[in-house]
Write an enzyme that holds these catalytic residues in place. Structure first.
Site, PDB file in Angstrom:
ATOM      1  N   GLY A   9      -2.104  19.124   2.221  1.00 15.86           N
ATOM      2  CA  GLY A   9      -3.522  19.464   2.212  1.00 15.86           C
ATOM      3  C   GLY A   9      -4.040  20.063   3.509  1.00 15.86           C
ATOM      4  N   ASN A  10      -3.561  19.535   4.648  1.00 13.64           N
ATOM      5  CA  ASN A  10      -4.119  20.019   5.921  1.00 13.64           C
ATOM      6  C   ASN A  10      -3.681  21.453   6.245  1.00 13.64           C
ATOM      7  OD1 ASN A  10      -1.483  19.183   6.449  1.00 13.64           O
ATOM      8  ND2 ASN A  10      -1.946  18.756   8.588  1.00 13.64           N
ATOM      9  N   LYS A 125      -2.899  10.295 -10.946  1.00 11.42           N
ATOM     10  CA  LYS A 125      -3.262  11.220  -9.875  1.00 11.42           C
ATOM     11  C   LYS A 125      -4.750  11.570  -9.902  1.00 11.42           C
ATOM     12  CE  LYS A 125      -2.025  15.422  -7.522  1.00 11.42           C
ATOM     13  NZ  LYS A 125      -1.830  14.835  -6.209  1.00 11.42           N
ATOM     14  N   LYS A 209       3.704  17.733  -5.763  1.00 13.52           N
ATOM     15  CA  LYS A 209       4.339  18.881  -5.093  1.00 13.52           C
ATOM     16  C   LYS A 209       5.574  18.466  -4.281  1.00 13.52           C
ATOM     17  CE  LYS A 209       2.985  18.977  -0.412  1.00 13.52           C
ATOM     18  NZ  LYS A 209       2.571  17.620  -0.257  1.00 13.52           N
ATOM     19  N   LYS A 271       6.681  11.373  -0.624  1.00 11.07           N
ATOM     20  CA  LYS A 271       7.358  12.228   0.360  1.00 11.07           C
ATOM     21  C   LYS A 271       8.720  11.646   0.740  1.00 11.07           C
ATOM     22  CE  LYS A 271       2.966  13.635   2.324  1.00 11.07           C
ATOM     23  NZ  LYS A 271       2.721  14.651   1.305  1.00 11.07           N
TER      24      LYS A 271
HETATM   25  P1  ADP Z   1      -0.391  15.822   1.953  1.00 10.86           P
HETATM   26  O1  ADP Z   1      -1.679  16.479   1.621  1.00 10.86           O
HETATM   27  O2  ADP Z   1       0.320  16.469   3.095  1.00 10.86           O
HETATM   28  O3  ADP Z   1       0.472  15.583   0.763  1.00 10.86           O
HETATM   29  P2  ADP Z   1      -1.109  13.001   1.985  1.00 10.86           P
HETATM   30  O4  ADP Z   1      -2.447  12.608   2.469  1.00 10.86           O
HETATM   31  O5  ADP Z   1      -0.827  12.959   0.522  1.00 10.86           O
HETATM   32  O6  ADP Z   1      -0.807  14.417   2.601  1.00 10.86           O
HETATM   33  O7  ADP Z   1      -0.003  12.097   2.705  1.00 10.86           O
HETATM   34  C1  ADP Z   1       0.073  12.007   4.108  1.00 10.86           C
HETATM   35  C2  ADP Z   1      -0.639  10.751   4.599  1.00 10.86           C
HETATM   36  O8  ADP Z   1       0.096   9.584   4.249  1.00 10.86           O
HETATM   37  C3  ADP Z   1      -0.767  10.616   6.086  1.00 10.86           C
HETATM   38  O9  ADP Z   1      -1.840  11.368   6.590  1.00 10.86           O
HETATM   39  C4  ADP Z   1      -0.967   9.100   6.269  1.00 10.86           C
HETATM   40  O10 ADP Z   1      -2.349   8.792   6.380  1.00 10.86           O
HETATM   41  C5  ADP Z   1      -0.442   8.496   4.972  1.00 10.86           C
HETATM   42  N1  ADP Z   1       0.589   7.454   5.099  1.00 10.86           N
HETATM   43  C6  ADP Z   1       0.721   6.432   4.242  1.00 10.86           C
HETATM   44  N2  ADP Z   1       1.720   5.635   4.581  1.00 10.86           N
HETATM   45  C7  ADP Z   1       2.273   6.155   5.708  1.00 10.86           C
HETATM   46  C8  ADP Z   1       3.345   5.754   6.561  1.00 10.86           C
HETATM   47  N3  ADP Z   1       4.077   4.678   6.296  1.00 10.86           N
HETATM   48  N4  ADP Z   1       3.632   6.517   7.641  1.00 10.86           N
HETATM   49  C9  ADP Z   1       2.885   7.607   7.913  1.00 10.86           C
HETATM   50  N5  ADP Z   1       1.852   8.020   7.158  1.00 10.86           N
HETATM   51  C10 ADP Z   1       1.532   7.308   6.051  1.00 10.86           C
HETATM   52 MG    MG Z   2      -0.223  14.454  -1.041  1.00  7.66          MG
END
Ligand code: ADP
Ligand code: MG
Length: 309
Positions: A9-10, A125, A209, A271
């Site tokens: 997202g970022n 979702k 994704k 992820k």
């Molecule tokens: P994207 O849009 O890149 O898919 P998400 O917001 O879905 O991003 O996922 C990334 C986020 O997951 C990070 O910004 C963080 O806040 C969160 N997160 C949850 N658990 C963890 C973890 N164990 N270590 C690091 N980040 C984590």
């Molecule tokens: Mg995500």
């Protein structure tokens, strides 16, 4: 190296003006990799965007007094197109400025899911904006949407997120990569379709994704799968007193941490799980999770969390 880069997202921002600015930075991070001589294939998410399109289409349907709304699969297709359009032009420009003229293209990508996937019975979702209780009730009655209360912040539509089974346009992507093009594909997890009498039919879902990118990386026999998100490294005991950031996890360790609940579902869980799927599929395949602007450093082994067999 052949690298599949999954953008979070970022990398895209939450709306059009934000996107226009964000993709310029994203293009720099990706151009760095291409400049190092790597073959890069780009994928991206679409959470806020697909929700926005879905809401806009719902509004249109209301104004025109239409009974049916635009199918969610169509909304995903729209999100792929306009994100790809901005992304490919930002990258084209960045490469040109660096004197690396390379064709960049976006492939509208359909992804087959299993019609019996359990996810259809259990939508998880969240997409789109938060709603009031009254609007939530209306959306349930009129469109049959599943709406849930989201941790005290209001009501939100949730949709099915089935596992990706097959990337329909894979051979097209392969040909373009082989020709030396930079390809943007599988946007928003891919347009979800099911197979029906030898044909494809769009379904109401949003594929994750990270999972589809892992599948793509396997199918393209990539050396590296890199997930660019909002954190530089993956943490154990995230946001707790004893939080520790990880430089590397073996596939076995990662599986154990997944079981122990270190990674939040809907964000980091997928992820790490997608990284495990890629890394365990063949010796030598490496997955990295890191922050967008650290992409190059991570590939040089300077940062990020690496997942290896
Ligand atoms: P994207 O849009 O890149 O898919 P998400 O917001 O879905 O991003 O996922 C990334 C986020 O997951 C990070 O910004 C963080 O806040 C969160 N997160 C949850 N658990 C963890 C973890 N164990 N270590 C690091 N980040 C984590
Ligand atoms: Mg995500």
């Amino acid at each position: 190296m052949r690298i599949v880069v999954a953008l979070g997202g970022n990398a895209l921002g939450k709306n059009l003006p934000e996107q226009y600015i964000a993709v310029k930075e994203t293009a720099k991070a990706i151009a760095d990799l291409i400049e190092c001589g790597h073959e890069v294939i780009i994928t991206h998410g679409n959470g806020p965007q697909v929700g926005m399109i879905d809401s806009a289409m719902a509004l249109l349907a209301k104004e025109d007094n239409l009974q049916s709304k635009t199918p969610l699969s169509m909304c995903v297709a729209m999100s792929q197109a306009y994100i790809g359009y901005d992304m490919q032009n930002a990258l084209r420009r960045e490469l040109k400025e660096r004197d690396i003229p390379r064709p960049v293209s976006t492939v509208l990508t359909q992804v087959r899911v299993d019609k019996d996937d359990e996810a259809f019975k259990n939508p998880t979702k969240p997409i789109g904006k938060f709603m009031s209780k009254a609007d939530a009730q209306l959306a349930r009655e009129k469109y049959g949407h599943t709406i849930v209360e989201d941790s005290g912040r209001g009501y939100r539509r949730v949709v099915a997120s089935p596992m990706p089974q097959e990337i329909i346009e894979l051979s097209v992507v392969r040909s373009l990569v082989k020709a030396g093009d930079v390809v943007v594909c599988c946007g928003g997890g891919g347009i979800p379709v099911i197979a029906q009498n030898e044909h494809l039919r769009g379904v109401s879902a949003v594929i994750d994704k990270d999972y589809v990118s892992s599948l793509l990386a396997k199918e393209l026999d990539a050396d590296l799968f890199i997930i660019l998100t909002a954190v530089e490294k993956v943490a154990l005991n995230f946001k707790k007193e004893n939080e520790t950031y990880l430089d590397e996890m073996s596939v076995e360790q990662a599986k154990e941490y997944l079981r122990q609940g270190h990674f939040k579902k809907g964000s980091m869980y997928e992820k790490v799980d997608a990284s495990v799927q890629f890394a365990q599929s063949k010796q030598g395949r490496i997955a990295i999770i890191t922050e967008l602007k650290k992409a190059k450093d991570a590939i040089l082994g300077l940062t990020g969390t690496k997942i290896v067999k």
